[in-house]
Design an enzyme around this catalytic site. Sequence first.
Site, PDB file in Angstrom:
ATOM      1  N   LYS A   1      43.719  37.846  57.742  1.00 37.44           N
ATOM      2  CA  LYS A   1      42.581  37.017  57.228  1.00 37.44           C
ATOM      3  C   LYS A   1      42.794  35.503  57.675  1.00 37.44           C
ATOM      4  CE  LYS A   1      41.525  39.600  53.228  1.00 37.44           C
ATOM      5  NZ  LYS A   1      41.299  39.689  51.631  1.00 37.44           N
TER       6      LYS A   1
ATOM      7  N   ARG B   1      35.364  40.552  39.726  1.00 37.27           N
ATOM      8  CA  ARG B   1      34.640  39.395  39.285  1.00 37.27           C
ATOM      9  C   ARG B   1      33.176  39.925  39.120  1.00 37.27           C
ATOM     10  NH1 ARG B   1      36.234  35.808  44.192  1.00 37.27           N
ATOM     11  NH2 ARG B   1      36.055  37.734  44.870  1.00 37.27           N
TER      12      ARG B   1
HETATM   13  O1  PNS Z   1      43.399  38.137  47.759  1.00 36.44           O
HETATM   14  P1  PNS Z   1      42.564  39.413  48.627  1.00 36.44           P
HETATM   15  O2  PNS Z   1      42.760  38.917  49.946  1.00 36.44           O
HETATM   16  O3  PNS Z   1      41.369  39.850  48.366  1.00 36.44           O
HETATM   17  O4  PNS Z   1      44.002  40.714  48.517  1.00 36.44           O
HETATM   18  C1  PNS Z   1      43.849  41.793  49.079  1.00 36.44           C
HETATM   19  C2  PNS Z   1      45.232  42.441  49.180  1.00 36.44           C
HETATM   20  C3  PNS Z   1      46.203  41.378  49.670  1.00 36.44           C
HETATM   21  C4  PNS Z   1      45.410  42.896  47.622  1.00 36.44           C
HETATM   22  C5  PNS Z   1      45.151  43.778  50.161  1.00 36.44           C
HETATM   23  O5  PNS Z   1      44.532  43.389  51.397  1.00 36.44           O
HETATM   24  C6  PNS Z   1      46.266  44.527  50.173  1.00 36.44           C
HETATM   25  O6  PNS Z   1      46.724  45.234  49.505  1.00 36.44           O
HETATM   26  N1  PNS Z   1      46.809  44.088  51.444  1.00 36.44           N
HETATM   27  C7  PNS Z   1      48.400  44.681  51.864  1.00 36.44           C
HETATM   28  C8  PNS Z   1      48.082  45.901  52.810  1.00 36.44           C
HETATM   29  C9  PNS Z   1      47.544  47.126  52.393  1.00 36.44           C
HETATM   30  O7  PNS Z   1      48.381  47.743  51.635  1.00 36.44           O
HETATM   31  N2  PNS Z   1      46.331  47.164  52.518  1.00 36.44           N
HETATM   32  C10 PNS Z   1      45.721  48.457  52.035  1.00 36.44           C
HETATM   33  C11 PNS Z   1      45.843  49.505  53.089  1.00 36.44           C
HETATM   34  S1  PNS Z   1      44.807  49.465  54.444  1.00 36.44           S
END
Ligand code: PNS
Length: 158
Positions: free
Chosen positions: A41, A90
Amino acid sequence: MKRAVTPGTFDPITYGHLDVITRAAQLMDEVIVGVAASPGKAPIFSLEERAELARASTAHLANVRVEPFEGLLVDFARAVDAQVLVKGLRAITDFEYEFQMAALNYELERAIETVFIMSPPQYMYLSSSIVRELARLGSPVDQFVPAPVAEALARKFA
Ligand code: PNS
């Protein structure tokens, strides 16, 4: 002891996130705000900056602590011995992505439950990306983020 992780990129943390964290802290014994590295991101704040801003914003919540993490969310949840993931929802637009993530995380680790907290109407539209855009364009963001975050954004876009 019910311990939950509220995960996110928190780039930066907003009052919408804080609403979810506060309500999770009322339901759980302990809440760990998991600040994900989320390199894909390309966050504007470093991982340590995002964690520090989350710490400053949650310092008043006695059963909340903040930890940055890299890698999979379920691995982080296992490492901190959390049984629950709490996510904010949301609007309908969040649903599909969150549904996918919850199903995937369930597939990866059946012992960890995902729980959703609905955002209240006043935060339905609020996101970190909207806050970044407002700050970038020089608009005040004080009604959307805690003071340390507003100050960090002002410095970032000075
Ligand atoms: O605030 P966000 O960016 O919507 O949060 C997304 C988040 C960080 C919760 C998600 O991307 C995540 O869990 N990232 C850690 C890596 C992971 O476990 N990804 C899912 C499997 S691909």
